[in-house]
Design a protein around this motif. Structure first.
Motif, PDB file in Angstrom:
ATOM      1  N   ASN A 142       0.820  -1.213   0.000  1.00  0.00           N
ATOM      2  CA  ASN A 142       0.000   0.000   0.000  1.00  0.00           C
ATOM      3  C   ASN A 142       0.855   1.264   0.000  1.00  0.00           C
ATOM      4  OD1 ASN A 142       0.982  -0.622   2.536  1.00  0.00           O
ATOM      5  ND2 ASN A 142      -0.805   0.144   3.614  1.00  0.00           N
ATOM      6  N   LEU A 143       1.989   1.226  -0.698  1.00  0.00           N
ATOM      7  CA  LEU A 143       2.883   2.378  -0.738  1.00  0.00           C
ATOM      8  C   LEU A 143       2.466   3.361  -1.819  1.00  0.00           C
ATOM      9  CD1 LEU A 143       6.291   0.478  -0.516  1.00  0.00           C
ATOM     10  CD2 LEU A 143       5.004   1.537   1.363  1.00  0.00           C
ATOM     11  N   THR A 144       2.836   4.610  -1.629  1.00  0.00           N
ATOM     12  CA  THR A 144       2.730   5.611  -2.678  1.00  0.00           C
ATOM     13  C   THR A 144       4.040   5.546  -3.455  1.00  0.00           C
ATOM     14  OG1 THR A 144       1.326   7.011  -1.305  1.00  0.00           O
ATOM     15  CG2 THR A 144       2.444   8.072  -3.180  1.00  0.00           C
ATOM     16  N   ALA A 145       3.959   5.372  -4.769  1.00  0.00           N
ATOM     17  CA  ALA A 145       5.166   5.264  -5.581  1.00  0.00           C
ATOM     18  C   ALA A 145       6.004   6.532  -5.456  1.00  0.00           C
ATOM     19  CB  ALA A 145       4.790   5.013  -7.039  1.00  0.00           C
ATOM     20  N   GLY A 146       7.316   6.336  -5.385  1.00  0.00           N
ATOM     21  CA  GLY A 146       8.240   7.462  -5.275  1.00  0.00           C
ATOM     22  C   GLY A 146       9.326   7.154  -4.264  1.00  0.00           C
ATOM     23  N   SER A 147       9.929   8.188  -3.723  1.00  0.00           N
ATOM     24  CA  SER A 147      10.992   8.025  -2.741  1.00  0.00           C
ATOM     25  C   SER A 147      10.383   7.757  -1.364  1.00  0.00           C
ATOM     26  CB  SER A 147      11.869   9.279  -2.689  1.00  0.00           C
ATOM     27  OG  SER A 147      12.887   9.117  -1.734  1.00  0.00           O
ATOM     28  N   ASN A 148      10.678   6.608  -0.798  1.00  0.00           N
ATOM     29  CA  ASN A 148      10.167   6.227   0.517  1.00  0.00           C
ATOM     30  C   ASN A 148      11.332   5.940   1.452  1.00  0.00           C
ATOM     31  OD1 ASN A 148       7.147   6.055   0.557  1.00  0.00           O
ATOM     32  ND2 ASN A 148       7.564   4.861  -1.296  1.00  0.00           N
ATOM     33  N   VAL A 149      11.152   6.298   2.719  1.00  0.00           N
ATOM     34  CA  VAL A 149      12.163   6.049   3.741  1.00  0.00           C
ATOM     35  C   VAL A 149      11.618   4.995   4.701  1.00  0.00           C
ATOM     36  CG1 VAL A 149      13.568   7.044   5.574  1.00  0.00           C
ATOM     37  CG2 VAL A 149      12.967   8.443   3.578  1.00  0.00           C
ATOM     38  N   PHE A 150      12.336   3.889   4.832  1.00  0.00           N
ATOM     39  CA  PHE A 150      11.978   2.806   5.743  1.00  0.00           C
ATOM     40  C   PHE A 150      12.932   2.910   6.934  1.00  0.00           C
ATOM     41  CE2 PHE A 150      10.637   1.650   1.566  1.00  0.00           C
ATOM     42  CZ  PHE A 150       9.432   0.979   1.738  1.00  0.00           C
ATOM     43  N   THR A 151      12.377   3.003   8.151  1.00  0.00           N
ATOM     44  CA  THR A 151      13.197   3.180   9.350  1.00  0.00           C
ATOM     45  C   THR A 151      12.778   2.195  10.427  1.00  0.00           C
ATOM     46  OG1 THR A 151      13.339   5.554   8.855  1.00  0.00           O
ATOM     47  CG2 THR A 151      14.008   4.855  11.065  1.00  0.00           C
ATOM     48  N   ALA A 152      13.743   1.487  10.994  1.00  0.00           N
ATOM     49  CA  ALA A 152      13.461   0.563  12.092  1.00  0.00           C
ATOM     50  C   ALA A 152      13.139   1.363  13.357  1.00  0.00           C
ATOM     51  CB  ALA A 152      14.654  -0.350  12.335  1.00  0.00           C
TER      52      ALA A 152
END
Length: 173
Positions: A142-152
């Motif tokens: 369910n992401l919005t396409a583009g630059s995404n930041v994944f952080t623990a």
């Protein structure tokens, strides 16, 4: 362009209709070892680059809500389509018997998704000061396409939780 028997293609015709089409294939588009290709629409491919990050330092939290540790992350900034496979894990311990240590991932930038126990990993009920390495994989669809930041992100049920050898890998689609 249609090929006709005994007809010679000009260099412009060849380059436009043969060379340029071959360059649009995955092999022609690959810029580096490890490139990943996905379909973004019918007859269309896009290049994606998997990424990973690690934080080895042991750090603690007493927060019962998901939070950053002293050294944030690990975190990965990556271009995604609407999906990404995220794998993460850490060595976890608590100073309190029967406490639980939790690790999850949030997404920010193009998409906003808070860290959640539903896709987190945790160590629960281990005697105080014992360390367990736990890991998890989550397919975000369910992401919005583009630059995404994944952080623990991290939390504890009670006491002080310690996390070390933290790893995060994202394979974008």
């Amino acid at each position: 362009m249609t090929a006709v028997a005994n007809t010679v293609f000009t260099s412009t015709q060849w380059n436009t209709h043969v060379r340029d089409n071959l360059n649009a294939t995955m092999t022609g588009t690959a810029a580096a070892a490890g490139d990943w290709f996905v379909s973004s629409a019918a007859n269309t491919i896009v290049r994606r680059i998997p990424a990973a990050a690690n934080v080895t330092t042991a750090q603690t939290t007493t927060s019962t809500s998901y939070t950053n540790l002293t050294t944030t992350g690990p975190a990965v900034t990556i271009t995604t389509g609407t999906s990404a496979l995220v794998m993460f894990g850490a060595a976890m311990s608590s100073n309190t018997t029967d406490a639980a240590c939790f690790m999850s991932v949030d997404v920010s930038s193009a998409t906003t998704i808070a860290a959640n126990d539903d896709w987190g990993t945790w160590m629960d009920g281990v005697p105080a000061s014992n360390t367990v390495h736990m890991g998890m994989a989550k397919l975000f669809t369910n992401l919005t396409a583009g630059s995404n930041v994944f952080t623990a992100k991290y939390r504890t049920s009670t006491g002080t939780a310690t996390f070390s050898n933290r790893h995060l890998m994202v394979i974008p689609f």
